[in-house]
Design an enzyme around this catalytic site. Sequence first.
Site, PDB file in Angstrom:
ATOM      1  N   TYR A   1       0.866  -1.194   0.000  1.00  0.00           N
ATOM      2  CA  TYR A   1       0.000   0.000   0.000  1.00  0.00           C
ATOM      3  C   TYR A   1       0.893   1.231   0.000  1.00  0.00           C
ATOM      4  O   TYR A   1       1.972   1.206  -0.607  1.00  0.00           O
ATOM      5  CB  TYR A   1      -0.981  -0.089   1.184  1.00  0.00           C
ATOM      6  CG  TYR A   1      -2.177   0.799   0.984  1.00  0.00           C
ATOM      7  CD1 TYR A   1      -2.979   0.664  -0.141  1.00  0.00           C
ATOM      8  CD2 TYR A   1      -2.483   1.803   1.889  1.00  0.00           C
ATOM      9  CE1 TYR A   1      -4.058   1.516  -0.359  1.00  0.00           C
ATOM     10  CE2 TYR A   1      -3.570   2.653   1.685  1.00  0.00           C
ATOM     11  CZ  TYR A   1      -4.340   2.501   0.556  1.00  0.00           C
ATOM     12  OH  TYR A   1      -5.397   3.341   0.344  1.00  0.00           O
TER      13      TYR A   1
ATOM     14  N   ARG B   1      -8.985  11.134  -7.159  1.00  0.00           N
ATOM     15  CA  ARG B   1      -8.039  11.781  -6.236  1.00  0.00           C
ATOM     16  C   ARG B   1      -7.226  10.694  -5.554  1.00  0.00           C
ATOM     17  O   ARG B   1      -7.366  10.422  -4.363  1.00  0.00           O
ATOM     18  CB  ARG B   1      -8.825  12.618  -5.211  1.00  0.00           C
ATOM     19  CG  ARG B   1      -8.070  13.751  -4.600  1.00  0.00           C
ATOM     20  CD  ARG B   1      -8.092  13.678  -3.085  1.00  0.00           C
ATOM     21  NE  ARG B   1      -7.546  12.426  -2.587  1.00  0.00           N
ATOM     22  CZ  ARG B   1      -7.707  11.955  -1.364  1.00  0.00           C
ATOM     23  NH1 ARG B   1      -8.429  12.592  -0.493  1.00  0.00           N
ATOM     24  NH2 ARG B   1      -7.155  10.806  -0.972  1.00  0.00           N
TER      25      ARG B   1
ATOM     26  N   LYS C   1      -5.642  -1.681  -0.682  1.00  0.00           N
ATOM     27  CA  LYS C   1      -6.326  -1.406   0.588  1.00  0.00           C
ATOM     28  C   LYS C   1      -7.008  -2.675   1.114  1.00  0.00           C
ATOM     29  O   LYS C   1      -6.962  -2.963   2.305  1.00  0.00           O
ATOM     30  CB  LYS C   1      -7.353  -0.299   0.368  1.00  0.00           C
ATOM     31  CG  LYS C   1      -7.845   0.274   1.655  1.00  0.00           C
ATOM     32  CD  LYS C   1      -7.961   1.770   1.585  1.00  0.00           C
ATOM     33  CE  LYS C   1      -8.220   2.329   2.959  1.00  0.00           C
ATOM     34  NZ  LYS C   1      -8.076   3.759   3.025  1.00  0.00           N
TER      35      LYS C   1
ATOM     36  N   GLU D   1     -13.406   5.268  -1.659  1.00  0.00           N
ATOM     37  CA  GLU D   1     -11.972   5.537  -1.504  1.00  0.00           C
ATOM     38  C   GLU D   1     -11.458   6.464  -2.602  1.00  0.00           C
ATOM     39  O   GLU D   1     -11.681   6.220  -3.793  1.00  0.00           O
ATOM     40  CB  GLU D   1     -11.235   4.185  -1.593  1.00  0.00           C
ATOM     41  CG  GLU D   1      -9.742   4.271  -1.456  1.00  0.00           C
ATOM     42  CD  GLU D   1      -9.289   4.550  -0.037  1.00  0.00           C
ATOM     43  OE1 GLU D   1     -10.040   4.278   0.908  1.00  0.00           O
ATOM     44  OE2 GLU D   1      -8.169   5.073   0.116  1.00  0.00           O
ATOM     45  N   ASP D   2     -10.786   7.523  -2.182  1.00  0.00           N
ATOM     46  CA  ASP D   2     -10.073   8.400  -3.115  1.00  0.00           C
ATOM     47  C   ASP D   2     -10.957   8.984  -4.216  1.00  0.00           C
ATOM     48  O   ASP D   2     -10.553   9.073  -5.388  1.00  0.00           O
ATOM     49  CB  ASP D   2      -8.846   7.687  -3.700  1.00  0.00           C
ATOM     50  CG  ASP D   2      -7.697   7.645  -2.684  1.00  0.00           C
ATOM     51  OD1 ASP D   2      -7.880   8.174  -1.566  1.00  0.00           O
ATOM     52  OD2 ASP D   2      -6.639   7.103  -3.000  1.00  0.00           O
TER      53      ASP D   2
ATOM     54  N   ASP E   1     -13.255   6.203   4.076  1.00  0.00           N
ATOM     55  CA  ASP E   1     -12.087   6.179   4.967  1.00  0.00           C
ATOM     56  C   ASP E   1     -11.316   7.495   4.925  1.00  0.00           C
ATOM     57  O   ASP E   1     -10.773   7.923   5.944  1.00  0.00           O
ATOM     58  CB  ASP E   1     -11.160   5.015   4.598  1.00  0.00           C
ATOM     59  CG  ASP E   1      -9.978   4.963   5.537  1.00  0.00           C
ATOM     60  OD1 ASP E   1     -10.208   4.885   6.752  1.00  0.00           O
ATOM     61  OD2 ASP E   1      -8.831   5.051   5.070  1.00  0.00           O
ATOM     62  N   ASP E   2     -11.264   8.140   3.758  1.00  0.00           N
ATOM     63  CA  ASP E   2     -10.514   9.404   3.660  1.00  0.00           C
ATOM     64  C   ASP E   2     -11.099  10.441   4.618  1.00  0.00           C
ATOM     65  O   ASP E   2     -10.375  11.236   5.204  1.00  0.00           O
ATOM     66  CB  ASP E   2     -10.565   9.968   2.237  1.00  0.00           C
ATOM     67  CG  ASP E   2     -10.099   8.948   1.231  1.00  0.00           C
ATOM     68  OD1 ASP E   2      -9.022   8.383   1.442  1.00  0.00           O
ATOM     69  OD2 ASP E   2     -10.820   8.689   0.249  1.00  0.00           O
TER      70      ASP E   2
ATOM     71  N   ASN F   1       0.678  14.822   4.237  1.00  0.00           N
ATOM     72  CA  ASN F   1       1.443  13.781   3.537  1.00  0.00           C
ATOM     73  C   ASN F   1       1.771  14.252   2.127  1.00  0.00           C
ATOM     74  O   ASN F   1       1.052  15.094   1.589  1.00  0.00           O
ATOM     75  CB  ASN F   1       0.597  12.507   3.428  1.00  0.00           C
ATOM     76  CG  ASN F   1       0.435  11.807   4.760  1.00  0.00           C
ATOM     77  OD1 ASN F   1       1.374  11.707   5.512  1.00  0.00           O
ATOM     78  ND2 ASN F   1      -0.765  11.347   5.022  1.00  0.00           N
TER      79      ASN F   1
END
Length: 539
Positions: free
Chosen positions: A94, A147, A165, A236-237, A259-260, A399
Amino acid sequence: MPAQENGFALFHDPLQNRGSAFTPDQRAANGLEGLLPPAVDTLEIQVARIHLQLSALDSDMQKYLLLSDLQARNQTLFFAVIMSDPATFMPLVYTPTVGEACQKFDHFYRAPRGVYLPITAKGRLKELLQNWPQKDIRFIVVTDGERILGLGDLGVNGMGIPVGKLSLYTAVAGVPPELTLPITLDVGTNNEQYLEDPLYLGLRQHRVRGAEYDAFIDEFVQAIQSLYPKSCLQWEDFANINAVPILARYKDKICTYNDDIQGTASVALAGIYGSLRISGEKLTEQRFLFMGAGSAGTGIAELISEAMLLEGLTIEQARARCFLFDVNGLLESSRSDIADFQKPFTHAHAPTKNFVEAIESIKPTAIIGVSTVPKLFNQQVIEAMSRVNERPIIFPYSNPTSRSECTAEEAYKWSNGKAIFASGSPYPPVEVNGQKFIPGQGNNVYIFPAMGMAVLATESSRVTEAMFIVAAKAVAEQVGQESLDSGLIYPPQSQILDASLHTAAKIATYIFDNGLARVPRPADIESHIRAMAYKPAYS
Ligand code: NAD
């Protein structure tokens, strides 16, 4: 294992393949004699061989590809390898390695994994999903590739994210891999480089937006609900413009989360609870100042506020303890550029663009960096925090490492060893004034696999904000005194499987207590979850 007429096909079924570990009886029964060298390996020997192969490779990308091929060939061995040393293998399957893997996904493409649903197949999504061989799916990670990490729009190349993931859901919390399904929704890409690349594997069109996009998402959710009614759907994303409305649309209707948004907030809250174990203070006594007022900042501030609500404050009192700073300065009532989602955290205060001035006036106990801009927590900032606090909480969460608001060394050095520190990206141990500090990493991996396992074990009908608060508390309570003494406020990553199963049990208990479970309550929830957890072994 069922006998096969054509045993050779077993080598191509990752769920059944055992490679050199097929026993003599299995070789005889399935026509495999002569197709393998005579030695019969144990799983341990096979794991040792993969370790050896990995050690001969120079780059993380090569290691990612070797592991990816292994996953396509022999799932048991793949998980035995990553579960042999999760702290080492998580960054390989990951982040950060998966970022580069996604960017080059179309160049390195070998075997398909997961389901691709292009918008050109609208009206037929259920039909396409039915082509996936497993029929009992309980956990889905889906992206539309817009994203991907901090890398932007990678279109269909984003498939590396759901695949990677879900590997962590299994490796870190024992979610059985055959119950999981990675999905990419291909609604086009605005990445011109990909649109011009002959190797690009997605639709060659710009992204579909608006009503057509929403209808596509609706059809997808309905297809999932109808085929896999017991499943949980993790978004996700997605870009913020879609992530926030999608979550709002479905979170009270089906078992789903993002989750983000929610995992991030939960892991930050876990860091706060961990810090309070060092300082001995209460959550309701804290004041937070965020550098960055985007989706991460407001999401964390909202979950912190809800956690304070559970400890007796009103939501207004709780939000009044969270201040946000953005590119234009402190969010305060006289500003005219405040977005709706920022308004709960916009308080009466004199305008200022000076962060140190804001620290001196607000006297935050914690600063949380979610600005994407490196070095904003400079020496003056850390010194100001150390002046107004005995133990200042300093969380540079942006990050990757190159964007971090400060390094671990800077925070410990400039605070004279007083900072309680955690960051978004990992830092090695630091020595200041002869004392060794171990910086913690606020990695969502402490939360999402446990959430997945809890939801799976209980067949929860919903995923609520309160479940993320329970998860945060469970993570923080597992940090040992020795870790706290060295400044570490998250459990060590080497013990993450055990920590995740404990967190999952705590979330599951909440699910049962609050009538969200769709299965009978077991006598001992933690033992039940531990028994359900996937263990890599040839059955
Ligand atoms: P975003 O783009 O939505 O928000 C960024 C915010 O920072 C905006 O409010 C912007 O005005 C502000 N900002 C930009 N430049 C600034 C400056 N010079 N001074 C003050 N504020 C400034 O981004 P996001 O989705 O909220 O993510 C922010 C960061 O948080 C990213 O780097 C992301 O990697 C990190 N993050 C970390 C974790 C984690 O570690 N678990 C999880 C999620 C996000």
